[in-house]
Write a protein that holds these residues in place. Sequence first.
Motif, PDB file in Angstrom:
ATOM      1  N   PRO A   1       0.832  -1.211   0.000  1.00  0.00           N
ATOM      2  CA  PRO A   1       0.000   0.000   0.000  1.00  0.00           C
ATOM      3  C   PRO A   1       0.863   1.256   0.000  1.00  0.00           C
ATOM      4  O   PRO A   1       1.984   1.264   0.511  1.00  0.00           O
ATOM      5  CB  PRO A   1      -0.806  -0.125   1.297  1.00  0.00           C
ATOM      6  N   GLY A   2       0.318   2.319  -0.581  1.00  0.00           N
ATOM      7  CA  GLY A   2       1.042   3.583  -0.658  1.00  0.00           C
ATOM      8  C   GLY A   2       1.769   3.783  -1.961  1.00  0.00           C
ATOM      9  O   GLY A   2       2.266   4.877  -2.227  1.00  0.00           O
ATOM     10  N   THR A   3       1.853   2.732  -2.796  1.00  0.00           N
ATOM     11  CA  THR A   3       2.549   2.840  -4.078  1.00  0.00           C
ATOM     12  C   THR A   3       1.539   2.936  -5.223  1.00  0.00           C
ATOM     13  O   THR A   3       0.383   2.552  -5.086  1.00  0.00           O
ATOM     14  CB  THR A   3       3.469   1.642  -4.317  1.00  0.00           C
ATOM     15  N   GLN A   4       2.010   3.453  -6.355  1.00  0.00           N
ATOM     16  CA  GLN A   4       1.198   3.579  -7.556  1.00  0.00           C
ATOM     17  C   GLN A   4       1.823   2.739  -8.667  1.00  0.00           C
ATOM     18  O   GLN A   4       3.046   2.751  -8.842  1.00  0.00           O
ATOM     19  CB  GLN A   4       1.135   5.045  -8.011  1.00  0.00           C
ATOM     20  N   THR A   5       0.998   2.006  -9.399  1.00  0.00           N
ATOM     21  CA  THR A   5       1.475   1.274 -10.567  1.00  0.00           C
ATOM     22  C   THR A   5       1.458   2.203 -11.776  1.00  0.00           C
ATOM     23  O   THR A   5       0.398   2.549 -12.285  1.00  0.00           O
ATOM     24  CB  THR A   5       0.607   0.042 -10.837  1.00  0.00           C
ATOM     25  N   VAL A   6       2.634   2.624 -12.197  1.00  0.00           N
ATOM     26  CA  VAL A   6       2.770   3.489 -13.373  1.00  0.00           C
ATOM     27  C   VAL A   6       3.515   2.661 -14.412  1.00  0.00           C
ATOM     28  O   VAL A   6       4.747   2.695 -14.511  1.00  0.00           O
ATOM     29  CB  VAL A   6       3.509   4.793 -13.022  1.00  0.00           C
ATOM     30  N   GLY A   7       2.746   1.884 -15.172  1.00  0.00           N
ATOM     31  CA  GLY A   7       3.315   0.857 -16.032  1.00  0.00           C
ATOM     32  C   GLY A   7       4.223   1.373 -17.118  1.00  0.00           C
ATOM     33  O   GLY A   7       5.139   0.666 -17.552  1.00  0.00           O
ATOM     34  N   GLU A   8       4.011   2.597 -17.588  1.00  0.00           N
ATOM     35  CA  GLU A   8       4.856   3.137 -18.649  1.00  0.00           C
ATOM     36  C   GLU A   8       6.192   3.639 -18.126  1.00  0.00           C
ATOM     37  O   GLU A   8       7.072   4.020 -18.903  1.00  0.00           O
ATOM     38  CB  GLU A   8       4.131   4.267 -19.388  1.00  0.00           C
ATOM     39  N   SER A   9       6.373   3.640 -16.790  1.00  0.00           N
ATOM     40  CA  SER A   9       7.621   4.118 -16.189  1.00  0.00           C
ATOM     41  C   SER A   9       8.422   2.985 -15.563  1.00  0.00           C
ATOM     42  O   SER A   9       9.617   2.862 -15.795  1.00  0.00           O
ATOM     43  CB  SER A   9       7.328   5.195 -15.134  1.00  0.00           C
TER      44      SER A   9
ATOM     45  N   LEU B   1       8.608   3.619 -22.237  1.00  0.00           N
ATOM     46  CA  LEU B   1       9.178   2.276 -22.218  1.00  0.00           C
ATOM     47  C   LEU B   1       9.643   2.006 -20.784  1.00  0.00           C
ATOM     48  O   LEU B   1      10.568   2.651 -20.305  1.00  0.00           O
ATOM     49  CB  LEU B   1      10.356   2.179 -23.187  1.00  0.00           C
ATOM     50  N   PRO B   2       8.987   1.085 -20.049  1.00  0.00           N
ATOM     51  CA  PRO B   2       9.289   0.917 -18.621  1.00  0.00           C
ATOM     52  C   PRO B   2      10.706   0.419 -18.385  1.00  0.00           C
ATOM     53  O   PRO B   2      11.274  -0.332 -19.186  1.00  0.00           O
ATOM     54  CB  PRO B   2       8.256  -0.115 -18.165  1.00  0.00           C
ATOM     55  N   THR B   3      11.262   0.838 -17.253  1.00  0.00           N
ATOM     56  CA  THR B   3      12.595   0.419 -16.854  1.00  0.00           C
ATOM     57  C   THR B   3      12.508  -0.513 -15.647  1.00  0.00           C
ATOM     58  O   THR B   3      11.414  -0.823 -15.162  1.00  0.00           O
ATOM     59  CB  THR B   3      13.452   1.651 -16.511  1.00  0.00           C
ATOM     60  N   ARG B   4      13.651  -0.955 -15.143  1.00  0.00           N
ATOM     61  CA  ARG B   4      13.751  -1.805 -13.957  1.00  0.00           C
ATOM     62  C   ARG B   4      14.789  -1.228 -13.014  1.00  0.00           C
ATOM     63  O   ARG B   4      15.641  -0.426 -13.418  1.00  0.00           O
ATOM     64  CB  ARG B   4      14.191  -3.229 -14.340  1.00  0.00           C
ATOM     65  N   GLY B   5      14.714  -1.649 -11.747  1.00  0.00           N
ATOM     66  CA  GLY B   5      15.778  -1.321 -10.815  1.00  0.00           C
ATOM     67  C   GLY B   5      17.063  -2.023 -11.219  1.00  0.00           C
ATOM     68  O   GLY B   5      17.039  -3.103 -11.820  1.00  0.00           O
TER      69      GLY B   5
END
Length: 718
Positions: free
Chosen positions: A144-152, A185-189
């Motif tokens: 909880p507290g996070t947002q799914t921003v799929g394009e990022s 284009l989404p990235t990863r850690g």
Amino acid sequence: MKNFYLLLLLFSAVAFSQNTISGKVTDQKGNPVPGANVFIEGTYDGTSSDENGSFSFTTDTTGNQMLVISSLIFETQKILIDVTDYKDKTVKLRESVNSIDAVIVTAGTFEAGDKARVSVLKPLDIVTTAGSLGDVVAALQTLPGTQTVGESGRLFVRGGEADETQTFVDGIRVAQPYGSTTNNLPTRGRFSPFLFSGISFSTGGYSAEFGEALSSVLLLNTQDEPDQSKTDVSLMTVGLGIGNTQKWSKSSLSVNVAYIDLAPYQKAIPQNVDWNRPYQGLSGETVYRYGFANGLFKMYAAFDASRFDINQENVNHPRIKDRVNLENNNFYLNASYKGNFGSNWQLTSGLSYGYSRNMIGFNRDDIDNVENASQLKLKLKKSFSDRFKLSVGADYFITQFDEDYHPFFGTAATSGYNANIAALYSEADIFFSKKFAAKVGVRASHNDLLEETVVVPRASLAYKVGKASQLSLAYGEFTQAPKQEYLKYSKFFESERASHYILNFQYSKDRQTFRAETYYKDYRDLVKFDTLVAQYSPMHYNNNGSGYAAGLDIFWRDGKTFKNLEYWISYSYIDSERNYRDYPYAVTPSFVADHNLSVVGKYWINDWKSQLGLTNSFSTGRPYNNPNETQFMNGKTRAYNNVSFSWAYLLTQQKILYFSISNVLGTQNVFGYEYADSKNLNGVYDRRAITPTADRFFFVGFFWTISQDKKSNQLDNL
């Protein structure tokens, strides 16, 4: 006969010199404390209290002596007494604040790891969560507290943008925590979870030890001590990897290397991407550890080299695509030492260096930027008693950023900045009792680029309302310099600011955890500009932006109710508005969805030697601006839904076959819309939908562990 009288006289003298010590041991409420150890310090004279708390013993010592009273769940007490006159006394002991059920400050913080007092996640959750694919950020997005921003693909927390979260490894900042990518284009850690033993994710109200983050901090802690020497081999549909750990008597070394290439996958399962050269990357990490008598030294290093070449649709020119060719080289190094010295002193020190270079080809233009970032850190902590601990520390951040722009037509341009931030902080942990604790701190920092000094307070309280439940409150002021895309064009800024107010309730007992947290964030001095996009034009920027975020976060984890099943449910509601960037007035920004829900489950089937995983992520629509309408940000996308499945099968004790698929239901998710800069012949602005790069993503991997015990495997990592 003479000798007999001499012995009798000596015996009488000894008997006469003995003194009797007696009394009763109770708690603060007067209840007896049985089994307490009572003795004269430096001697063998003593006893234990009986079931009524009473004690009595004799001693040959004389004069003033130190009487020690200790019990397992109480604070040890030392009393200076006169042994000739200490009889029938009552000693009241205070409950120890170091006991396992003592109160801890939890407002705004999620802990993961075996050393965490209250853990909402385990280290293996990062990679066993269906759909996360071993990405730390993807797993945290189920909290909880996070947002799914799929394009990022980055971490958005409680109404804050991705850059408002800072990442630290072993307490040292990582300036470039994400892989480089291009628009939509989404990235990863950058970091593999296999080398980390614990994670602390603060969604707000974090310690004064950390700064330059408006919304949250993510703390990654590398393993202190591996269990044994071993080798791990990974063969995957997207690449391969190998890791090795060597353990010696006082030191150990872990190394892993991974090669990722999406070209074979793209040919087998085409994506919604027009690749000229699919993503290709080579990365590696290493951790060296050496244990001294009173401390531990760790050195962590990671490198990442990646490239891709892509054609992207241009809504302004539908028949012509924009070509983006990107190469990135990244290196990160940190060294840290943590140890004890003197009387209850603890020293933590470290340094880091990060290097990142992006070579970008955009159509026929070239952009080349380089960032060098370092941190020096020193922290001293003193335990004056079990009830009062004081920390003082200092940080020094160095950032140098340079960018060269070479257009095919036109004049070349150079931008960049050099920024040094010096910070001092102090923080006290105060335990008023076993049930009531406080953390109070202050942080002062000076940014030489902005020519600004800020002083901000932090405070948290926690009160235990039951054996397994507690309430926490947190307040804090947080500042952060404007992000890179603004600072490279202008230095005439102030730090952006946010105030956090958090109320938290937590229950944790017997593999069950429940958290409910409400919060309010007040944003001030956000960057605004009066052009369509950020550009080199210092006179068009100001710090007149503002905003707020308020919400409720709910978390429930259960590993007890159903045999072989562990699951958690996260729900977040957020109300947030901002007037920043080029916004004409305050509205909900495009990355915020009002409602977010995640359900994660993992089930072990013994007969199948398999672990099945299922994750369902849901969020309501996100706002977007439709220039065909008069009201700003009046549009809203359809709801987002993603069901992911994973299956880990043990071929043998040390060999695992792993399969996962994201978006099993094939939901046609839309992250937002891009509109043309001008109207078409019908007087309407054309648009295109921003969608995922693939309707589904399939992953198959084979993982083999080679170790001396022939039992270890990577199931904990899958």
